[in-house]
Design an enzyme around this catalytic site. Structure first.
Site, PDB file in Angstrom:
ATOM      1  N   TYR A  33       0.827  -1.200   0.000  1.00 19.61           N
ATOM      2  CA  TYR A  33       0.000   0.000   0.000  1.00 19.61           C
ATOM      3  C   TYR A  33       0.856   1.243   0.000  1.00 19.61           C
ATOM      4  CZ  TYR A  33       0.787   0.973   5.023  1.00 19.61           C
ATOM      5  OH  TYR A  33       1.345   1.280   6.241  1.00 19.61           O
ATOM      6  N   LYS A 147       6.382  -1.702   1.781  1.00 18.94           N
ATOM      7  CA  LYS A 147       5.202  -1.190   2.488  1.00 18.94           C
ATOM      8  C   LYS A 147       4.078  -2.216   2.377  1.00 18.94           C
ATOM      9  CE  LYS A 147       3.090   3.330   3.387  1.00 18.94           C
ATOM     10  NZ  LYS A 147       3.232   3.288   4.847  1.00 18.94           N
TER      11      LYS A 147
HETATM   12  N1  PDD Z   1       2.720   5.197   7.497  1.00 17.19           N
HETATM   13  N2  PDD Z   1       7.444   4.047   8.940  1.00 17.19           N
HETATM   14  C1  PDD Z   1       6.342   3.284   8.897  1.00 17.19           C
HETATM   15  C2  PDD Z   1       6.386   1.933   9.499  1.00 17.19           C
HETATM   16  C3  PDD Z   1       5.161   3.788   8.292  1.00 17.19           C
HETATM   17  O1  PDD Z   1       4.059   3.022   8.252  1.00 17.19           O
HETATM   18  C4  PDD Z   1       5.166   5.086   7.755  1.00 17.19           C
HETATM   19  C5  PDD Z   1       3.951   5.682   7.088  1.00 17.19           C
HETATM   20  C6  PDD Z   1       6.343   5.848   7.837  1.00 17.19           C
HETATM   21  C7  PDD Z   1       6.452   7.229   7.260  1.00 17.19           C
HETATM   22  O2  PDD Z   1       6.547   7.189   5.872  1.00 17.19           O
HETATM   23  P1  PDD Z   1       5.980   8.364   4.951  1.00 17.19           P
HETATM   24  O3  PDD Z   1       6.676   9.594   5.374  1.00 17.19           O
HETATM   25  O4  PDD Z   1       6.329   7.936   3.585  1.00 17.19           O
HETATM   26  O5  PDD Z   1       4.484   8.443   5.200  1.00 17.19           O
HETATM   27  C8  PDD Z   1       7.467   5.286   8.424  1.00 17.19           C
HETATM   28  C9  PDD Z   1       1.510   5.642   6.833  1.00 17.19           C
HETATM   29  C10 PDD Z   1       1.292   7.108   6.953  1.00 17.19           C
HETATM   30  C11 PDD Z   1       0.351   4.807   7.351  1.00 17.19           C
HETATM   31  O6  PDD Z   1       0.526   3.613   7.464  1.00 17.19           O
HETATM   32  O7  PDD Z   1      -0.728   5.349   7.617  1.00 17.19           O
END
Ligand code: PDD
Length: 287
Positions: A33, A147
Protein backbone atom coordinates in the site's frame (compact mmCIF):
# COMPACT_ATOMS: atom_id res chain seq x y z
CA UNK A 1 -23.75 12.08 0.32
CA UNK A 2 -22.05 8.72 0.76
CA UNK A 3 -18.28 8.47 0.83
CA UNK A 4 -16.87 7.53 -2.56
CA UNK A 5 -14.11 4.96 -2.79
CA UNK A 6 -12.16 3.54 -5.71
CA UNK A 7 -12.19 -0.18 -6.48
CA UNK A 8 -10.65 -1.76 -9.56
CA UNK A 9 -11.15 1.17 -11.88
CA UNK A 10 -14.54 2.37 -10.59
CA UNK A 11 -15.57 5.12 -8.21
CA UNK A 12 -18.51 3.97 -6.11
CA UNK A 13 -20.25 4.54 -2.77
CA UNK A 14 -18.40 2.70 -0.01
CA UNK A 15 -21.45 0.53 0.74
CA UNK A 16 -21.26 -0.89 -2.79
CA UNK A 17 -17.51 -1.50 -2.79
CA UNK A 18 -17.17 -5.25 -2.20
CA UNK A 19 -13.99 -7.31 -2.37
CA UNK A 20 -14.33 -11.06 -3.05
CA UNK A 21 -14.01 -13.45 -0.11
CA UNK A 22 -10.88 -15.15 -1.52
CA UNK A 23 -8.91 -11.95 -2.07
CA UNK A 24 -5.31 -12.66 -1.10
CA UNK A 25 -5.13 -9.37 0.73
CA UNK A 26 -7.83 -10.67 3.08
CA UNK A 27 -6.45 -14.24 3.31
CA UNK A 28 -2.69 -13.64 3.41
CA UNK A 29 -2.08 -9.92 3.77
CA UNK A 30 -0.59 -10.44 0.29
CA UNK A 31 -0.39 -6.88 -0.93
CA UNK A 32 1.28 -3.50 -0.58
CA UNK A 33 0.00 0.00 0.00
CA UNK A 34 0.81 3.67 -0.06
CA UNK A 35 -0.53 6.78 1.59
CA UNK A 36 -0.06 10.34 0.46
CA UNK A 37 -0.92 13.58 2.20
CA UNK A 38 -3.00 16.33 0.61
CA UNK A 39 -2.84 20.00 1.51
CA UNK A 40 -4.75 22.81 -0.21
CA UNK A 41 -5.95 20.28 -2.77
CA UNK A 42 -2.41 19.21 -3.73
CA UNK A 43 -0.77 15.84 -3.32
CA UNK A 44 2.45 16.19 -1.34
CA UNK A 45 5.57 14.35 -2.57
CA UNK A 46 3.34 12.19 -4.76
CA UNK A 47 5.99 11.21 -7.31
CA UNK A 48 8.10 9.76 -4.51
CA UNK A 49 5.11 7.86 -3.08
CA UNK A 50 4.31 6.41 -6.51
CA UNK A 51 7.95 5.46 -6.98
CA UNK A 52 7.94 3.67 -3.61
CA UNK A 53 4.73 1.86 -4.60
CA UNK A 54 6.41 0.69 -7.82
CA UNK A 55 9.33 -0.58 -5.76
CA UNK A 56 7.13 -2.36 -3.19
CA UNK A 57 5.17 -4.05 -6.00
CA UNK A 58 8.38 -5.10 -7.76
CA UNK A 59 9.84 -6.56 -4.56
CA UNK A 60 6.77 -8.76 -3.95
CA UNK A 61 6.26 -9.42 -7.70
CA UNK A 62 2.76 -7.99 -8.09
CA UNK A 63 2.30 -6.24 -11.46
CA UNK A 64 1.57 -2.51 -11.23
CA UNK A 65 -1.87 -2.09 -12.79
CA UNK A 66 -1.48 1.63 -13.54
CA UNK A 67 0.98 4.20 -14.82
CA UNK A 68 1.97 7.11 -12.58
CA UNK A 69 -0.28 9.41 -14.61
CA UNK A 70 -3.24 7.06 -14.10
CA UNK A 71 -2.59 6.74 -10.36
CA UNK A 72 -2.40 10.51 -10.06
CA UNK A 73 -5.63 11.05 -11.98
CA UNK A 74 -7.45 8.54 -9.73
CA UNK A 75 -6.06 10.23 -6.62
CA UNK A 76 -7.16 13.65 -7.80
CA UNK A 77 -10.55 12.34 -8.84
CA UNK A 78 -11.25 10.58 -5.52
CA UNK A 79 -10.35 13.73 -3.60
CA UNK A 80 -12.58 15.79 -5.88
CA UNK A 81 -15.52 13.38 -5.54
CA UNK A 82 -15.25 13.49 -1.76
CA UNK A 83 -14.75 17.23 -1.63
CA UNK A 84 -11.43 16.72 0.18
CA UNK A 85 -8.66 19.30 -0.02
CA UNK A 86 -6.72 18.35 3.15
CA UNK A 87 -6.11 14.85 4.44
CA UNK A 88 -4.77 11.47 3.45
CA UNK A 89 -5.26 9.24 0.41
CA UNK A 90 -4.72 5.53 1.00
CA UNK A 91 -4.22 3.12 -1.90
CA UNK A 92 -3.39 -0.56 -1.95
CA UNK A 93 -2.79 -3.35 -4.41
CA UNK A 94 -3.24 -7.01 -3.52
CA UNK A 95 -2.23 -10.02 -5.60
CA UNK A 96 -5.91 -10.59 -6.38
CA UNK A 97 -8.53 -13.29 -5.95
CA UNK A 98 -7.76 -17.02 -6.10
CA UNK A 99 -8.42 -20.27 -4.23
CA UNK A 100 -6.34 -20.22 -1.05
CA UNK A 101 -2.87 -21.54 -1.85
CA UNK A 102 0.38 -19.96 -0.72
CA UNK A 103 2.10 -19.91 -4.10
CA UNK A 104 1.25 -17.18 -6.58
CA UNK A 105 -1.94 -17.83 -8.57
CA UNK A 106 -1.45 -18.24 -12.33
CA UNK A 107 -3.90 -15.69 -13.62
CA UNK A 108 -5.03 -13.44 -10.81
CA UNK A 109 -5.73 -9.78 -11.49
CA UNK A 110 -4.48 -7.41 -8.76
CA UNK A 111 -7.18 -5.83 -6.61
CA UNK A 112 -6.83 -2.06 -6.31
CA UNK A 113 -8.54 -0.09 -3.57
CA UNK A 114 -8.27 3.61 -2.71
CA UNK A 115 -10.00 5.81 -0.17
CA UNK A 116 -9.71 9.27 1.37
CA UNK A 117 -9.53 10.38 4.99
CA UNK A 118 -10.20 14.07 5.41
CA UNK A 119 -8.18 15.47 8.31
CA UNK A 120 -6.52 18.66 9.39
CA UNK A 121 -2.77 18.30 8.91
CA UNK A 122 -1.50 21.88 8.83
CA UNK A 123 -3.35 22.90 12.01
CA UNK A 124 -3.50 19.55 13.83
CA UNK A 125 -3.55 20.02 17.65
CA UNK A 126 -0.90 17.27 18.01
CA UNK A 127 1.52 19.37 16.00
CA UNK A 128 1.04 22.25 18.41
CA UNK A 129 1.11 20.33 21.71
CA UNK A 130 3.32 17.42 20.76
CA UNK A 131 2.62 13.76 21.46
CA UNK A 132 3.75 10.98 23.78
CA UNK A 133 5.45 7.81 22.54
CA UNK A 134 6.29 4.54 24.25
CA UNK A 135 8.94 2.04 23.19
CA UNK A 136 8.06 -1.55 22.33
CA UNK A 137 10.03 -4.46 20.86
CA UNK A 138 10.09 -4.45 17.05
CA UNK A 139 8.34 -7.72 16.22
CA UNK A 140 8.13 -7.27 12.46
CA UNK A 141 9.54 -9.31 9.59
CA UNK A 142 12.92 -8.56 8.01
CA UNK A 143 11.76 -6.61 4.91
CA UNK A 144 10.32 -3.52 6.51
CA UNK A 145 11.44 -1.47 3.50
CA UNK A 146 8.46 -2.97 1.63
CA UNK A 147 5.20 -1.19 2.49
CA UNK A 148 3.31 -4.43 3.12
CA UNK A 149 -0.36 -4.43 4.14
CA UNK A 150 0.54 -7.08 6.75
CA UNK A 151 0.62 -4.73 9.73
CA UNK A 152 -0.17 -6.94 12.73
CA UNK A 153 3.00 -5.98 14.61
CA UNK A 154 2.20 -2.27 14.12
CA UNK A 155 -1.43 -2.80 15.16
CA UNK A 156 -0.24 -4.39 18.42
CA UNK A 157 2.44 -1.75 18.96
CA UNK A 158 0.07 1.15 18.44
CA UNK A 159 -2.63 -0.44 20.61
CA UNK A 160 -0.04 -0.82 23.40
CA UNK A 161 0.76 2.88 22.96
CA UNK A 162 -2.89 3.82 23.21
CA UNK A 163 -3.34 1.74 26.35
CA UNK A 164 -0.34 3.54 27.87
CA UNK A 165 -1.87 6.93 27.06
CA UNK A 166 0.56 7.55 24.18
CA UNK A 167 -0.10 8.32 20.52
CA UNK A 168 2.71 6.40 18.84
CA UNK A 169 4.97 3.43 19.53
CA UNK A 170 8.70 3.52 18.77
CA UNK A 171 9.84 0.04 17.89
CA UNK A 172 13.17 -1.13 19.24
CA UNK A 173 15.60 -3.77 17.97
CA UNK A 174 18.89 -4.65 19.68
CA UNK A 175 18.52 -1.54 21.85
CA UNK A 176 18.20 0.80 18.85
CA UNK A 177 15.03 2.55 17.75
CA UNK A 178 13.96 1.39 14.29
CA UNK A 179 10.94 3.63 13.61
CA UNK A 180 7.41 4.43 14.73
CA UNK A 181 4.42 2.17 14.17
CA UNK A 182 3.40 4.38 11.25
CA UNK A 183 6.08 7.08 11.18
CA UNK A 184 9.81 7.75 10.95
CA UNK A 185 11.61 8.49 14.25
CA UNK A 186 14.00 11.39 14.83
CA UNK A 187 15.87 12.84 17.79
CA UNK A 188 17.88 16.06 18.11
CA UNK A 189 20.98 16.01 20.30
CA UNK A 190 21.84 18.71 22.83
CA UNK A 191 24.48 19.86 20.32
CA UNK A 192 21.67 20.48 17.79
CA UNK A 193 22.27 17.56 15.40
CA UNK A 194 19.24 15.87 13.84
CA UNK A 195 19.63 12.08 14.13
CA UNK A 196 17.72 9.56 12.03
CA UNK A 197 18.32 5.90 11.32
CA UNK A 198 19.87 5.23 7.87
CA UNK A 199 17.83 3.39 5.25
CA UNK A 200 18.10 -0.40 5.16
CA UNK A 201 15.74 -3.39 5.18
CA UNK A 202 15.06 -2.57 8.87
CA UNK A 203 12.82 0.46 8.19
CA UNK A 204 10.42 1.90 5.66
CA UNK A 205 12.10 4.54 3.52
CA UNK A 206 9.80 7.35 4.69
CA UNK A 207 9.01 9.85 1.97
CA UNK A 208 8.44 12.67 4.46
CA UNK A 209 11.74 11.70 6.11
CA UNK A 210 13.58 11.98 2.79
CA UNK A 211 11.97 15.27 1.89
CA UNK A 212 12.72 16.73 5.32
CA UNK A 213 16.37 15.62 5.14
CA UNK A 214 16.68 17.45 1.82
CA UNK A 215 15.11 20.61 3.23
CA UNK A 216 17.34 20.42 6.33
CA UNK A 217 20.45 20.07 4.19
CA UNK A 218 19.49 23.18 2.24
CA UNK A 219 19.11 25.04 5.55
CA UNK A 220 22.53 23.92 6.74
CA UNK A 221 21.08 21.94 9.67
CA UNK A 222 23.47 19.29 11.00
CA UNK A 223 22.25 15.79 10.10
CA UNK A 224 23.52 12.43 11.20
CA UNK A 225 22.07 9.32 9.61
CA UNK A 226 22.92 6.73 12.25
CA UNK A 227 21.37 4.38 14.76
CA UNK A 228 20.30 5.75 18.15
CA UNK A 229 19.42 3.93 21.36
CA UNK A 230 16.40 4.35 23.63
CA UNK A 231 18.72 5.82 26.29
CA UNK A 232 19.99 8.41 23.82
CA UNK A 233 16.38 9.30 22.99
CA UNK A 234 15.61 9.77 26.72
CA UNK A 235 18.51 12.24 26.90
CA UNK A 236 17.68 14.06 23.65
CA UNK A 237 17.06 17.80 23.45
CA UNK A 238 14.12 17.23 21.10
CA UNK A 239 12.34 14.37 19.35
CA UNK A 240 9.82 14.19 16.54
CA UNK A 241 8.20 11.94 13.98
CA UNK A 242 7.41 12.33 10.29
CA UNK A 243 4.73 10.76 8.12
CA UNK A 244 2.66 11.60 5.06
CA UNK A 245 -0.48 12.00 7.15
CA UNK A 246 1.10 14.21 9.84
CA UNK A 247 4.18 15.83 8.28
CA UNK A 248 6.39 16.73 11.29
CA UNK A 249 5.03 16.20 14.82
CA UNK A 250 6.96 16.98 18.03
CA UNK A 251 7.38 14.24 20.63
CA UNK A 252 7.26 15.57 24.17
CA UNK A 253 7.57 12.36 26.18
CA UNK A 254 9.13 8.92 25.72
CA UNK A 255 8.06 6.08 28.04
CA UNK A 256 6.54 8.65 30.39
CA UNK A 257 9.77 10.70 30.66
CA UNK A 258 9.54 14.25 29.37
CA UNK A 259 11.82 15.08 26.44
CA UNK A 260 13.88 18.00 27.82
CA UNK A 261 11.29 20.38 29.34
CA UNK A 262 8.37 18.37 27.93
CA UNK A 263 7.43 21.00 25.34
CA UNK A 264 7.85 20.95 21.55
CA UNK A 265 11.39 22.04 20.75
CA UNK A 266 12.44 25.03 18.61
CA UNK A 267 14.31 23.10 15.91
CA UNK A 268 11.37 20.71 15.52
CA UNK A 269 9.08 23.72 15.03
CA UNK A 270 11.44 25.09 12.43
CA UNK A 271 11.54 21.77 10.59
CA UNK A 272 7.74 21.60 10.60
CA UNK A 273 7.62 25.13 9.21
CA UNK A 274 10.12 24.22 6.50
CA UNK A 275 8.04 21.23 5.49
CA UNK A 276 4.79 23.21 5.45
CA UNK A 277 6.43 25.91 3.39
CA UNK A 278 7.61 23.32 0.85
CA UNK A 279 4.14 21.73 0.80
CA UNK A 280 2.40 25.01 0.07
CA UNK A 281 5.07 26.59 -2.16
CA UNK A 282 4.27 24.93 -5.52
CA UNK A 283 0.72 26.36 -5.50
CA UNK A 284 2.06 29.86 -5.09
CA UNK A 285 4.56 29.29 -7.88
CA UNK A 286 1.83 27.96 -10.17
CA UNK A 287 -0.52 30.87 -9.61
N1 PDD B 1 2.72 5.20 7.50
N2 PDD B 1 7.44 4.05 8.94
C1 PDD B 1 6.34 3.28 8.90
C2 PDD B 1 6.39 1.93 9.50
C3 PDD B 1 5.16 3.79 8.29
O1 PDD B 1 4.06 3.02 8.25
C4 PDD B 1 5.17 5.09 7.75
C5 PDD B 1 3.95 5.68 7.09
C6 PDD B 1 6.34 5.85 7.84
C7 PDD B 1 6.45 7.23 7.26
O2 PDD B 1 6.55 7.19 5.87
P1 PDD B 1 5.98 8.36 4.95
O3 PDD B 1 6.68 9.59 5.37
O4 PDD B 1 6.33 7.94 3.58
O5 PDD B 1 4.48 8.44 5.20
C8 PDD B 1 7.47 5.29 8.42
C9 PDD B 1 1.51 5.64 6.83
C10 PDD B 1 1.29 7.11 6.95
C11 PDD B 1 0.35 4.81 7.35
O6 PDD B 1 0.53 3.61 7.46
O7 PDD B 1 -0.73 5.35 7.62
Amino acid sequence: MSRIVFLNGSFLPIEEAKVPFMDRGFMFGDGVYEGVGMLDGRLIDNEAHLERLERSLREVRIPNPYSRAEWTSFQEEIARRNGMTEGFIYFQVTRGVAERDFVFPENATPTVAMFTQAKSIANAPAAEKGIAVITVPDQRWKRRDIKSISLLAQVLAKQAAKEAGAQEAWMVEDGFVTEGGSSSAFIITKAGAVIVRPLSHAILPGITRQSLLQLSKEEGIVLEERLFTVEEAYEAAEAFLTSASNFVVPIVSIDGRPVADGKPGPLTRKLRELYLRMATAPAMAAE
